[in-house]
Enzyme design. Structure first.
Site, PDB file in Angstrom:
ATOM      1  N   GLY A 210      47.104  45.463  44.404  1.00  0.00           N
ATOM      2  CA  GLY A 210      47.511  44.926  43.115  1.00  0.00           C
ATOM      3  C   GLY A 210      48.616  43.906  43.115  1.00  0.00           C
ATOM      4  O   GLY A 210      48.889  43.287  42.083  1.00  0.00           O
TER       5      GLY A 210
ATOM      6  N   GLU B  32      46.537  49.060  49.967  1.00  0.00           N
ATOM      7  CA  GLU B  32      45.204  48.453  49.828  1.00  0.00           C
ATOM      8  C   GLU B  32      45.289  47.034  49.271  1.00  0.00           C
ATOM      9  O   GLU B  32      44.715  46.740  48.226  1.00  0.00           O
ATOM     10  CB  GLU B  32      44.348  49.307  48.892  1.00  0.00           C
ATOM     11  CG  GLU B  32      44.209  50.765  49.287  1.00  0.00           C
ATOM     12  CD  GLU B  32      43.568  51.618  48.186  1.00  0.00           C
ATOM     13  OE1 GLU B  32      43.396  51.127  47.050  1.00  0.00           O
ATOM     14  OE2 GLU B  32      43.249  52.776  48.477  1.00  0.00           O
TER      15      GLU B  32
ATOM     16  N   ARG C 226      43.972  40.696  47.019  1.00  0.00           N
ATOM     17  CA  ARG C 226      44.333  39.331  46.610  1.00  0.00           C
ATOM     18  C   ARG C 226      45.497  38.748  47.407  1.00  0.00           C
ATOM     19  O   ARG C 226      45.444  37.602  47.852  1.00  0.00           O
ATOM     20  CB  ARG C 226      44.716  39.361  45.123  1.00  0.00           C
ATOM     21  CG  ARG C 226      44.994  38.001  44.519  1.00  0.00           C
ATOM     22  CD  ARG C 226      45.601  38.126  43.121  1.00  0.00           C
ATOM     23  NE  ARG C 226      44.936  39.100  42.294  1.00  0.00           N
ATOM     24  CZ  ARG C 226      43.911  38.841  41.481  1.00  0.00           C
ATOM     25  NH1 ARG C 226      43.466  37.614  41.379  1.00  0.00           N
ATOM     26  NH2 ARG C 226      43.355  39.801  40.776  1.00  0.00           N
TER      27      ARG C 226
ATOM     28  N   TYR D  67      38.566  35.718  33.274  1.00  0.00           N
ATOM     29  CA  TYR D  67      39.947  36.182  33.038  1.00  0.00           C
ATOM     30  C   TYR D  67      40.832  35.083  32.444  1.00  0.00           C
ATOM     31  O   TYR D  67      42.053  35.230  32.448  1.00  0.00           O
ATOM     32  CB  TYR D  67      40.603  36.630  34.350  1.00  0.00           C
ATOM     33  CG  TYR D  67      39.817  37.564  35.226  1.00  0.00           C
ATOM     34  CD1 TYR D  67      39.549  38.877  34.817  1.00  0.00           C
ATOM     35  CD2 TYR D  67      39.362  37.163  36.473  1.00  0.00           C
ATOM     36  CE1 TYR D  67      38.854  39.750  35.646  1.00  0.00           C
ATOM     37  CE2 TYR D  67      38.668  38.033  37.310  1.00  0.00           C
ATOM     38  CZ  TYR D  67      38.417  39.313  36.886  1.00  0.00           C
ATOM     39  OH  TYR D  67      37.743  40.171  37.715  1.00  0.00           O
TER      40      TYR D  67
ATOM     41  N   CYS E 299      24.798  26.213  32.121  1.00  0.00           N
ATOM     42  CA  CYS E 299      24.575  26.066  30.680  1.00  0.00           C
ATOM     43  C   CYS E 299      25.291  27.145  29.878  1.00  0.00           C
ATOM     44  O   CYS E 299      24.671  28.052  29.326  1.00  0.00           O
ATOM     45  CB  CYS E 299      23.083  26.032  30.395  1.00  0.00           C
ATOM     46  SG  CYS E 299      22.351  24.591  31.154  1.00  0.00           S
TER      47      CYS E 299
ATOM     48  N   TYR F 195      38.321  37.096  45.056  1.00  0.00           N
ATOM     49  CA  TYR F 195      37.511  37.212  43.835  1.00  0.00           C
ATOM     50  C   TYR F 195      36.853  35.883  43.474  1.00  0.00           C
ATOM     51  O   TYR F 195      36.650  35.570  42.310  1.00  0.00           O
ATOM     52  CB  TYR F 195      38.361  37.771  42.675  1.00  0.00           C
ATOM     53  CG  TYR F 195      39.028  39.080  43.052  1.00  0.00           C
ATOM     54  CD1 TYR F 195      38.262  40.237  43.165  1.00  0.00           C
ATOM     55  CD2 TYR F 195      40.384  39.152  43.359  1.00  0.00           C
ATOM     56  CE1 TYR F 195      38.846  41.439  43.557  1.00  0.00           C
ATOM     57  CE2 TYR F 195      40.979  40.342  43.752  1.00  0.00           C
ATOM     58  CZ  TYR F 195      40.203  41.480  43.851  1.00  0.00           C
ATOM     59  OH  TYR F 195      40.779  42.667  44.243  1.00  0.00           O
TER      60      TYR F 195
HETATM   61  C1  LIG Z   1      40.704  46.141  43.441  1.00  0.00           C
HETATM   62  C2  LIG Z   1      41.396  47.225  44.145  1.00  0.00           C
HETATM   63  C3  LIG Z   1      42.339  46.943  45.133  1.00  0.00           C
HETATM   64  C4  LIG Z   1      42.776  45.539  45.480  1.00  0.00           C
HETATM   65  O1  LIG Z   1      43.434  44.927  44.420  1.00  0.00           O
HETATM   66  P1  LIG Z   1      44.186  43.522  44.668  1.00  0.00           P
HETATM   67  O2  LIG Z   1      44.739  43.193  43.338  1.00  0.00           O
HETATM   68  O3  LIG Z   1      43.163  42.560  45.118  1.00  0.00           O
HETATM   69  O4  LIG Z   1      45.234  43.765  45.679  1.00  0.00           O
HETATM   70  C5  LIG Z   1      42.903  48.000  45.814  1.00  0.00           C
HETATM   71  N1  LIG Z   1      42.565  49.286  45.534  1.00  0.00           N
HETATM   72  C6  LIG Z   1      41.660  49.600  44.583  1.00  0.00           C
HETATM   73  C7  LIG Z   1      41.336  51.025  44.342  1.00  0.00           C
HETATM   74  C8  LIG Z   1      41.051  48.581  43.858  1.00  0.00           C
HETATM   75  O5  LIG Z   1      40.175  48.908  42.902  1.00  0.00           O
END
Ligand SMILES: *Cc1c(COP(=O)(O)O)cnc(C)c1O
Length: 453
Positions: A261, A299, A302, A342, A368, A397
């Site tokens: 995130g 995790e 981005r 977004y 279109c 993404y």
């Molecule tokens: C989408 C997602 C991520 C990665 O999010 P980023 O914003 O790309 O870092 C990590 N963990 C889970 C569970 C996700 O759904």
């Protein structure tokens, strides 16, 4: 095992304008001219810098050197096999959200399956079986019903299922509503107040089926493109409190998964300091973990790959409707949907900028839909048909959310490393687009024959 090859932490973006005396300013990816790559491979074309991705990975690895950790790259951000392979070779694990992503990891780096965590609110029995068979590290379980199904499948296959409950911490994080996930009104996770009871029941000896379950950790993911460290710290503080409560109950978890995130700055790339952002983020989490002896799983998606990539596109037309100017490119919303989905902002630059008065224009694709735009009322250097443009920060993404809408084949993808550009995915063909229908002979024979007459 992980080899190390790091070019040193570069904070700059891989797409830089260089001035050569003969040609004037021109946009490069590392040491390669984008105009040359476009001429060779065609457009639209995704270009990624491997060196930049490894720099970002190293930023995390260095900052976390003092603690047991595992970086599980979120495959959904960009699932190119070559990127998965690159990251796996440098020690990364993976966060997957489907059986398809599991198969991608298996195809790219089977040795990394033991470093996979499986997230997602809607895992099927078949997907669980695949992951059990692959002996992944942990299932990030999002409901009691899912945990019950996992216990059943694990017992049936006689395979240990390590799990982490994904808790919903009810923490607000400012981001686009579609990618915010940490509030109780969202579909994700288990309310944190219920987690203690569920861990207790799942680890109780009474239920025979639970023998194959092992409480491995706890996980949380509050959303994507979050630009402040504070909500991460707040969520982690709640998770840490839960881990301590469980310890008192006699359940000791081995890992805390903080999710992904961490965002980037799409609008002020020059002012964005990724090292400072990463350090503030990790510091907030360290503070919240406060001496807990657990393995920290992250995790990131981005943050690792977004700025490594650009979408190269050629201008087809420049037209005026009334007072508005439209730059129509050969890339469309099917290739990069973030602006449409977004209202995302991406920097767009001419690869070989012309001199002259800047224009204000909408940069739009050929699809279109009026939502098929990359930028609205954007100041640009003057453009003419045939010019190349680069849509920056498109490594996350972008291709991952591409589609065949309007029967458009997906772009090709290039990976640049040092002086070399490698085609990692060729352009799709029409035959591939039609294949699932061409197999249905019954659909085709009559109408098409009659049309020919
Ligand atoms: C989408 C997602 C991520 C990665 O999010 P980023 O914003 O790309 O870092 C990590 N963990 C889970 C569970 C996700 O759904």
């Amino acid at each position: 095992m992980a080899q190390t090859r790091f070019s040193g932490v570069a904070t700059s973006r891989p797409f830089q304008s260089k001035t050569t005396s003969r040609r004037g300013a021109e946009l490069y990816c590392g040491q390669l001219r984008l105009s040359t790559l476009a001429a060779e491979y065609g457009t639209p074309l995704y270009v990624y810098s491997a060196d930049h991705i490894l720099d970002r990975l190293e930023l995390f690895q260095r900052a976390l050197a003092g603690r047991e950790h595992l970086l599980c790259y979120a495959v959904k951000a960009n699932s190119a096999l070559a990127l998965l392979r690159l990251l796996a070779e440098h020690g990364a694990g993976f966060d997957i959200v489907s059986g398809g992503e599991l198969e991608r990891v298996r195809a790219a780096a089977p040795e990394a399956l033991s470093r996979v965590v499986f997230s997602g609110a809607g895992k099927t029995a078949e997907e669980m079986d695949l992951a059990l068979e692959a002996e992944i590290l942990s299932f990030q379980v999002e409901s009691e019903a899912e945990l019950a199904l996992l216990a059943q499948r694990a017992a049936r296959m006689r395979r240990k299922a390590r799990f982490s409950l994904r808790v919903n911490p009810d923490v607000f994080a400012a981001t686009h509503p579609y990618i915010s996930t940490g509030l109780s009104e969202h579909k994700f996770g288990i309310p944190i107040a219920q987690a203690r009871r569920i861990y207790g029941e799942a680890t109780g000896r009474a239920v025979r089926k639970q023998r194959w379950l092992e409480a491995y950790g706890v996980s949380v993911h509050i959303g994507s493109q979050i630009r402040s460290a504070e909500p991460f710290g707040a969520a982690m503080a709640r998770v840490a409190r839960l881990v301590r409560e469980l310890e008192r109950d006699g359940i000791s978890l081995r890992s805390v998964d903080a999710g992904g995130g961490l965002g980037i700055d799409y609008e002020d790339a020059a002012g964005f300091d990724p090292a400072a952002a990463a350090h503030a983020y990790l510091y907030a989490m360290e503070q919240a973990l406060d001496g807990l002896n657990v393995r920290l799983v992250l995790e990131p998606g981005r943050f690792l790959v977004a700025q490594s990539g650009a979408l190269l596109t050629r201008v087809l037309y420049v037209k005026k409707n009334g007072r508005k100017t439209f730059v129509i490119t050969d890339a469309g919303m099917n290739d990069l949907i973030r602006p449409a989905l977004y209202q995302a902002w991406h920097e767009i630059v001419a690869v070989q900028p012309r001199t002259g008065r800047a224009i204000t224009a909408d940069v739009v694709g050929p699809v279109c839909e009026s939502g098929d735009f990359f930028a609205r009322d954007r100041r640009l250097s003057p453009v003419e048909p045939g010019d190349l443009m680069a849509i920056l920060d498109a490594g996350a993404y972008g291709m991952a959310q591409s589609s065949n809408y309007n029967s458009r084949p997906r772009p090709a993808e290039l990976l640049v490393q040092g002086r070399e550009a490698r085609l990692i995915r060729r352009r799709e063909t029409m035959a591939e687009l039609f294949a699932p229908e061409m197999e249905q002979v019954a659909v085709l024979s009559d109408p098409l024959k009659s049309m020919k007459k």
